[in-house]
Write a protein that holds these residues in place. Structure first.
Motif, mmCIF file in Angstrom:
data_model
loop_
_atom_site.group_PDB
_atom_site.id
_atom_site.type_symbol
_atom_site.label_atom_id
_atom_site.label_comp_id
_atom_site.label_asym_id
_atom_site.label_seq_id
_atom_site.Cartn_x
_atom_site.Cartn_y
_atom_site.Cartn_z
ATOM 1 N N PHE A 24 7.253 -1.892 20.188
ATOM 2 C CA PHE A 24 8.508 -2.148 19.480
ATOM 3 C C PHE A 24 8.240 -2.927 18.199
ATOM 4 O O PHE A 24 8.822 -2.647 17.159
ATOM 5 N N GLU A 25 7.347 -3.910 18.275
ATOM 6 C CA GLU A 25 7.005 -4.708 17.101
ATOM 7 C C GLU A 25 6.010 -3.939 16.248
ATOM 8 O O GLU A 25 4.917 -3.619 16.699
ATOM 9 N N ILE A 26 6.414 -3.607 15.036
ATOM 10 C CA ILE A 26 5.508 -2.916 14.118
ATOM 11 C C ILE A 26 5.533 -3.615 12.765
ATOM 12 O O ILE A 26 6.472 -4.329 12.433
ATOM 13 N N ASP A 27 4.502 -3.389 12.010
ATOM 14 C CA ASP A 27 4.411 -3.907 10.653
ATOM 15 C C ASP A 27 5.138 -2.915 9.746
ATOM 16 O O ASP A 27 4.611 -1.838 9.443
ATOM 17 N N THR A 28 6.345 -3.255 9.337
ATOM 18 C CA THR A 28 7.149 -2.324 8.535
ATOM 19 C C THR A 28 6.555 -2.101 7.151
ATOM 20 O O THR A 28 6.746 -1.042 6.565
ATOM 21 N N GLY A 29 5.841 -3.085 6.641
ATOM 22 C CA GLY A 29 5.156 -2.899 5.365
ATOM 23 C C GLY A 29 4.061 -1.849 5.477
ATOM 24 O O GLY A 29 3.900 -0.998 4.598
ATOM 25 N N LEU A 30 3.309 -1.904 6.577
ATOM 26 C CA LEU A 30 2.265 -0.918 6.830
ATOM 27 C C LEU A 30 2.873 0.461 7.075
ATOM 28 O O LEU A 30 2.353 1.469 6.599
ATOM 29 N N LEU A 31 3.986 0.497 7.784
ATOM 30 C CA LEU A 31 4.696 1.763 8.002
ATOM 31 C C LEU A 31 5.081 2.386 6.665
ATOM 32 O O LEU A 31 4.837 3.568 6.431
ATOM 33 N N ARG A 34 1.970 3.702 4.809
ATOM 34 C CA ARG A 34 1.437 4.938 5.389
ATOM 35 C C ARG A 34 2.384 6.111 5.175
ATOM 36 O O ARG A 34 1.948 7.255 5.020
ATOM 37 N N TYR A 35 3.679 5.844 5.169
ATOM 38 C CA TYR A 35 4.665 6.884 4.866
ATOM 39 C C TYR A 35 4.412 7.448 3.462
ATOM 40 O O TYR A 35 4.314 8.666 3.273
ATOM 41 N N ARG A 36 4.310 6.547 2.495
ATOM 42 C CA ARG A 36 4.082 6.991 1.110
ATOM 43 C C ARG A 36 2.767 7.763 0.993
ATOM 44 O O ARG A 36 2.699 8.777 0.298
ATOM 45 N N ALA A 37 1.734 7.288 1.684
ATOM 46 C CA ALA A 37 0.434 7.962 1.625
ATOM 47 C C ALA A 37 0.498 9.367 2.230
ATOM 48 O O ALA A 37 -0.074 10.314 1.674
ATOM 49 N N LEU A 38 1.203 9.519 3.359
ATOM 50 C CA LEU A 38 1.328 10.839 3.986
ATOM 51 C C LEU A 38 2.106 11.807 3.107
ATOM 52 O O LEU A 38 1.715 12.967 2.950
ATOM 53 N N VAL A 39 3.203 11.338 2.540
ATOM 54 C CA VAL A 39 4.006 12.197 1.667
ATOM 55 C C VAL A 39 3.190 12.594 0.444
ATOM 56 O O VAL A 39 3.141 13.771 0.071
#
Length: 87
Positions: A24-31, A34-39
Motif C-alpha cells: 500500500f505504501e509506495i513512493d509516489t515520486g518514483l511512480l 517510472r510512469y514518464r519513463a515508460l510513456v
C-alpha cells in the motif's frame, strides 16, 4: 527488434509494470518518474518502429500504463487494487 510496449502484457500486475514492491505504501515520486519513463520509451520505440508496428497495440500499451498509474497514484484505488490482487 521487439519494441518495449509488447512486453507490457496483461500478466504483469500494476506494481510489476512500474517495478515497485506490492504494498500500500509506495513512493509516489518514483511512480511518477517510472510512469514518464515508460510513456517516453513506448512513444520513442513506436516512432522508431515506423510502419512495422500495429498502432492499436501502441494505444493499448499506453492506455494500460495510464490506467496503472491512475490506480496506483490514488490511495483508495490502490487499496482496492491490492484487495483484488489477493482475492
Amino acid at each position: 527488434m521487439p519494441v518495449r510496449f509488447i512486453v507490457l502484457n496483461s500478466a504483469k500486475n500494476y506494481f510489476q509494470l512500474f517495478d515497485l514492491p506490492v504494498s500500500f505504501e509506495i513512493d509516489t515520486g518514483l511512480l511518477a518518474e517510472r510512469y514518464r519513463a515508460l510513456v517516453r520509451a513506448t512513444r520513442e520505440e513506436d516512432s522508431q518502429a515506423g510502419e512495422s508496428v500495429d498502432r492499436s497495440s501502441v494505444a493499448l500499451a499506453l492506455m494500460r500504463i495510464d490506467e496503472a498509474h491512475r490506480v496506483l497514484a490514488d490511495p483508495q484505488s490502490r487499496a482496492e487494487y491490492l484487495l483484488d490482487l489477493y482475492a
